[in-house]
Design a protein around this motif. Structure first.
Motif, PDB file in Angstrom:
ATOM      1  N   UNK A 138       0.790  -1.217   0.000  1.00 12.72           N
ATOM      2  CA  UNK A 138       0.000   0.000   0.000  1.00 12.72           C
ATOM      3  C   UNK A 138       0.824   1.268   0.000  1.00 12.72           C
ATOM      4  N   UNK A 139       2.137   1.155   0.072  1.00 12.12           N
ATOM      5  CA  UNK A 139       2.998   2.339   0.103  1.00 12.12           C
ATOM      6  C   UNK A 139       3.014   3.038  -1.250  1.00 12.12           C
ATOM      7  N   UNK A 140       2.873   4.346  -1.220  1.00  6.31           N
ATOM      8  CA  UNK A 140       2.960   5.166  -2.434  1.00  6.31           C
ATOM      9  C   UNK A 140       4.355   5.783  -2.479  1.00  6.31           C
ATOM     10  N   UNK A 141       5.340   4.914  -2.631  1.00  7.48           N
ATOM     11  CA  UNK A 141       6.745   5.332  -2.556  1.00  7.48           C
ATOM     12  C   UNK A 141       7.305   5.528  -3.957  1.00  7.48           C
ATOM     13  N   UNK A 142       8.109   6.564  -4.094  1.00  7.95           N
ATOM     14  CA  UNK A 142       8.798   6.786  -5.365  1.00  7.95           C
ATOM     15  C   UNK A 142      10.193   7.314  -5.088  1.00  7.95           C
ATOM     16  N   UNK A 143      11.094   7.023  -6.014  1.00  6.22           N
ATOM     17  CA  UNK A 143      12.464   7.485  -5.889  1.00  6.22           C
ATOM     18  C   UNK A 143      12.810   8.469  -6.982  1.00  6.22           C
ATOM     19  N   UNK A 144      13.482   9.539  -6.609  1.00  5.46           N
ATOM     20  CA  UNK A 144      13.884  10.578  -7.558  1.00  5.46           C
ATOM     21  C   UNK A 144      15.410  10.650  -7.563  1.00  5.46           C
ATOM     22  N   UNK A 145      15.997  10.421  -8.710  1.00  2.00           N
ATOM     23  CA  UNK A 145      17.450  10.503  -8.861  1.00  2.00           C
ATOM     24  C   UNK A 145      17.803  11.947  -9.201  1.00  2.00           C
ATOM     25  N   UNK A 146      18.426  12.630  -8.255  1.00  2.00           N
ATOM     26  CA  UNK A 146      18.702  14.054  -8.447  1.00  2.00           C
ATOM     27  C   UNK A 146      19.801  14.491  -7.495  1.00  2.00           C
ATOM     28  N   UNK A 147      20.684  15.316  -7.970  1.00  2.00           N
ATOM     29  CA  UNK A 147      21.705  15.907  -7.125  1.00  2.00           C
ATOM     30  C   UNK A 147      21.180  17.142  -6.425  1.00  2.00           C
ATOM     31  N   UNK A 148      21.735  17.444  -5.271  1.00  2.00           N
ATOM     32  CA  UNK A 148      21.332  18.611  -4.505  1.00  2.00           C
ATOM     33  C   UNK A 148      22.383  19.706  -4.711  1.00  2.00           C
ATOM     34  N   UNK A 149      22.012  20.831  -5.297  1.00  2.00           N
ATOM     35  CA  UNK A 149      22.992  21.928  -5.440  1.00  2.00           C
ATOM     36  C   UNK A 149      23.493  22.376  -4.072  1.00  2.00           C
ATOM     37  N   UNK A 150      24.822  22.549  -3.968  1.00  2.00           N
ATOM     38  CA  UNK A 150      25.440  22.846  -2.678  1.00  2.00           C
ATOM     39  C   UNK A 150      26.325  24.074  -2.767  1.00  2.00           C
ATOM     40  N   UNK A 151      26.296  24.934  -1.748  1.00  2.00           N
ATOM     41  CA  UNK A 151      27.186  26.098  -1.739  1.00  2.00           C
ATOM     42  C   UNK A 151      28.635  25.662  -1.575  1.00  2.00           C
TER      43      UNK A 151
END
Length: 263
Positions: A138-151
């Motif tokens: 029943x989990x509505x789980x999804x994965x997003x492949x993305x980098x996090x911009x960092x200072x």
């Protein structure tokens, strides 16, 4: 029997009047009760209600389960938090990570197995989401492949468009969720999600692990209305004034007044 008489027929033969007022069989659909996924969902819901009945009558599990959670980081902390959220009935879970599953991960990160390491090309976020759905259909789980911009991380001319796209996509994800969990392993990667959570007025929870220390911090939302009304400019208690920085060459500002006595 030996009476020789004819038995009278029963007055009822098991038929009931349906919605049209005509006698007919009463039907009941038991497919939901026979579906393993529906059985699992009912069992999870019952377990949460038992916790409320026995430990915390004021708990509102429906509100907890309705939260949409965004997990930044699908490593040790991300896997653990996702499993805990499932245990509290939360179904809408999105995991964001750009890394691959390595051979050292499965022993520490509960949503990965040895098979995920083979080949070195399995992305953490989709693999973790798939495992959540396997654990609880029943989990509505999804994965997003993305980098996090960092200072502090240099961005080349060829990378500007990609970094800008990642920042916009992250902002959109923050807006789509109710709670943002910051679960990465560097302070720089938490910076932008923290700003976005504050700007979008989302509840944010930071969790970090050290060798012998840990940190859990709740932030992101403004103070409640009644508390905000009791605060003056700059978030200071009523009766205080925030000192402005001294102008160049001018005298320093006076110190703020002492806090009111509690006696």
């Amino acid at each position: 029997g030996g009476g020789g008489g004819t038995a009278a027929p029963p007055s009822a033969v098991g038929w009931e009047k349906n919605s049209s007022g005509r006698p007919g069989a009463r039907l009941m659909d038991l497919s939901a009760q026979m579906d393993p996924a529906a059985t699992a969902a009912a069992a999870v819901d019952l377990n949460i209600r038992l916790m409320r009945w026995r430990l915390m009558p004021a708990l509102e599990p429906e509100k907890v389960a309705a939260q949409r959670c965004l997990l930044i980081g699908a490593g040790t902390l991300g896997c653990a938090v996702a499993r805990c959220l499932l245990g509290w009935g939360v179904k809408a879970i999105t995991l964001v990570d750009s890394g691959n599953v390595s051979y050292s991960n499965p022993v520490r990160q509960s949503l990965f197995a040895h098979k995920d390491c083979i080949g070195g090309k399995t992305k953490k976020a989709p693999a973790a989401a798939e495992e959540l759905r396997r654990i609880f259909p029943g989990a509505e789980a999804r994965g997003v492949v993305m980098g996090i911009p960092m200072p502090g991380h240099p961005v080349g001319a060829a990378e500007v468009d990609g970094v800008r796209a990642d920042a916009e996509a992250l902002d959109e994800l923050v807006q789509q969720h109710d709670i943002v969990f910051l679960l990465t392993d560097t302070r720089e990667s938490r910076w932008l999600p923290t700003l976005l959570a504050a700007a979008r007025r989302k509840l944010a929870v930071t969790a970090a692990l050290g060798f012998d220390t840990f940190l859990v911090m709740r932030h992101g939302l403004p103070p409640p209305t009644e508390e905000a009304a009791a605060l003056g400019a700059g978030g200071l208690p009523a009766g205080y004034e925030q000192a402005a920085p001294a102008e160049a060459g001018g005298p320093p500002p006076p110190p703020p007044p002492p806090p009111p006595s509690r006696t």
